[in-house]
Design an enzyme around this catalytic site. Structure first.
Site, mmCIF file in Angstrom:
data_model
loop_
_atom_site.group_PDB
_atom_site.id
_atom_site.type_symbol
_atom_site.label_atom_id
_atom_site.label_comp_id
_atom_site.label_asym_id
_atom_site.label_seq_id
_atom_site.Cartn_x
_atom_site.Cartn_y
_atom_site.Cartn_z
ATOM 1 N N TYR A 73 18.024 2.129 -11.110
ATOM 2 C CA TYR A 73 16.524 1.547 -11.663
ATOM 3 C C TYR A 73 16.971 0.533 -12.766
ATOM 4 O O TYR A 73 16.246 -0.688 -12.488
ATOM 5 C CB TYR A 73 15.615 2.551 -11.753
ATOM 6 C CG TYR A 73 14.178 1.815 -12.418
ATOM 7 C CD1 TYR A 73 13.332 1.223 -11.390
ATOM 8 C CD2 TYR A 73 13.571 2.342 -13.575
ATOM 9 C CE1 TYR A 73 12.402 0.674 -11.964
ATOM 10 C CE2 TYR A 73 12.744 1.505 -14.185
ATOM 11 C CZ TYR A 73 11.887 0.903 -13.299
ATOM 12 O OH TYR A 73 10.648 0.372 -13.876
ATOM 13 N N LEU A 123 0.848 -1.207 0.074
ATOM 14 C CA LEU A 123 -0.110 -0.117 0.049
ATOM 15 C C LEU A 123 0.765 1.284 -0.052
ATOM 16 O O LEU A 123 0.331 2.279 0.482
ATOM 17 C CB LEU A 123 -0.993 0.085 0.918
ATOM 18 C CG LEU A 123 -1.913 -1.193 1.155
ATOM 19 C CD1 LEU A 123 -2.890 -0.997 2.430
ATOM 20 C CD2 LEU A 123 -2.741 -1.434 0.081
ATOM 21 N N ALA A 170 7.519 -3.208 -7.109
ATOM 22 C CA ALA A 170 8.763 -2.541 -7.583
ATOM 23 C C ALA A 170 8.888 -1.017 -6.838
ATOM 24 O O ALA A 170 7.804 -0.467 -6.643
ATOM 25 C CB ALA A 170 9.102 -2.614 -8.975
ATOM 26 N N GLY A 192 20.247 10.486 -14.913
ATOM 27 C CA GLY A 192 19.689 9.115 -15.364
ATOM 28 C C GLY A 192 18.876 8.861 -16.478
ATOM 29 O O GLY A 192 18.353 7.630 -16.810
ATOM 30 N N ASP A 210 4.942 -6.970 2.363
ATOM 31 C CA ASP A 210 6.088 -6.364 1.581
ATOM 32 C C ASP A 210 6.776 -7.392 0.651
ATOM 33 O O ASP A 210 7.078 -8.669 1.342
ATOM 34 C CB ASP A 210 7.049 -5.571 2.184
ATOM 35 C CG ASP A 210 8.017 -4.793 1.441
ATOM 36 O OD1 ASP A 210 9.089 -5.335 0.742
ATOM 37 O OD2 ASP A 210 7.890 -3.541 1.502
ATOM 38 N N LYS A 213 16.418 -3.771 -12.530
ATOM 39 C CA LYS A 213 15.457 -4.349 -13.266
ATOM 40 C C LYS A 213 16.263 -5.530 -14.054
ATOM 41 O O LYS A 213 15.784 -6.527 -14.296
ATOM 42 C CB LYS A 213 14.671 -3.559 -14.356
ATOM 43 C CG LYS A 213 13.488 -2.772 -13.470
ATOM 44 C CD LYS A 213 12.354 -3.676 -13.245
ATOM 45 C CE LYS A 213 11.420 -3.004 -12.449
ATOM 46 N NZ LYS A 213 10.239 -4.039 -12.135
#
Length: 323
Positions: free
Chosen positions: A156, A35, A91, A284, A69, A160
């Site tokens: 990030y 949440l 994520a 980035g 989580d 991934k």
């Protein structure tokens, strides 16, 4: 079909849940979400979910919600006991949060996916769909395709890419049919909590605020409408493939300035004015980003269907209807 959807209270998650229930007749869905983005009320808008006590056994059927989580290994494994496939959407999302806090990004996006894959392995779950991004490719000449050598430019993108690597390893080592879907820039109805460019600009315009464009706006992105993305996820769940990566995007290159112009025209139709200001480029961010989606068309039978102009109009109408 009995599916665990992590991050199911978010924009993509609730859209997927709604489609699975209404379009595909799926009645057994377990949602795991902390949440941090969406809410349980957001989930209730698309289905009558039962909120489960994490201290008790999770029911094996029906629409179930578990608050927790993905970094919690024991809870993840418990959720995996009651399903036969997994769609992993949860994520840390976005370049900026990963630059601000690389460790948090790694813990969510690397340890999180490892926990889910271990849960799948322990419970003999054979289908695992992982939400990735174009960010692993990073600083490369587009169009991005699945065989291009990755050069991530943000934490990030690196996290991934690690998730994609673990999916490949668990397919080859343990026989889990993993599929990583590299999402383009997703937009559409139900994105009210998203910080991505289309949703953010619509919120700012409707609130009379200036819309901030990083740099000169010449940077390009590949925008994909939510309904097209959800179809790709469902096709991946039902596909026989494993160990594969697919680009899921519109396949078209659109500059941020062009997207702003289209959005401004749509807002104007509804009586709203869009003010734009430019600021410094963001650390980035890549300059150009769009995808070659031919592999998804060839192997999954998937192609995008909603044009950007139509998708933007549907999205603006959703936000205005909520006012």
């Amino acid at each position: 079909m009995n599916i665990l959807i992590t991050g199911g209270c978010g924009f993509i998650g609730t859209s997927l849940v709604r489609s699975l229930i209404n379009d595909y007749g799926v009645s057994d869905i377990c949602v795991l979400d902390n949440l941090s983005e969406g809410s349980f009320d957001d989930l209730l808008e698309v289905g009558e979910f039962v909120r489960c006590d994490v201290g008790l056994d999770i029911p094996k059927a029906g629409l179930r919600f578990v608050e927790g989580d993905i970094r919690d290994q024991r809870l993840v494994e418990k959720c995996c006991r009651v399903v036969d496939s997994i769609v992993h959407l949860a994520a840390n999302t976005g370049v900026a949060p990963s630059v601000d806090n690389p460790r948090m990004d790694m813990e969510s996006n690397v340890i999180g996916v490892l926990n889910l894959l271990e849960g799948a392995r322990a419970n003999a779950i054979k289908k695992f769909v992982f939400s990735s991004s174009g960010a692993p490719a990073g600083a490369v000449e587009p169009p991005i395709h699945e065989e291009i050598a990755p050069h991530p430019v943000s934490p990030y993108g690196a996290s991934k890419l690690a998730g994609e690597g673990y999916c490949s390893a668990y397919y080859h080592s343990f026989g889990i049919n993993t599929i990583a879907l590299r999402f383009g820039n997703v937009y559409g109805p139900r994105s009210k909590n998203k910080s991505s460019v289309i949703a953010k600009f619509i919120r700012q315009a409707l609130n009379g605020q200036a819309c901030e464009v990083y740099g000169d706006g010449a940077q390009t992105r590949d925008f994909i409408y939510i309904d097209d993305l959800v179809r790709a996820i469902v096709m991946a769940i039902n596909s026989p493939f494993g160990g594969e990566v697919f680009q899921i995007a519109s396949g078209g290159e659109l500059s941020v300035s062009e997207a702003v112009d289209e959005l401004s025209a749509v807002l104007d139709k509804f009586g709203f004015t869009m003010e734009v200001v430019n600021s410094a480029p963001r650390v980035g961010d890549v300059k150009r980003n769009y995808s070659d989606t031919s592999k998804a068309a060839r192997m999954l039978g998937w192609q995008p269907e909603v044009p950007f102009a139509l998708g933007v109009e549907k999205t603006v109408k959703y936000f205005i209807d909520r006012l």
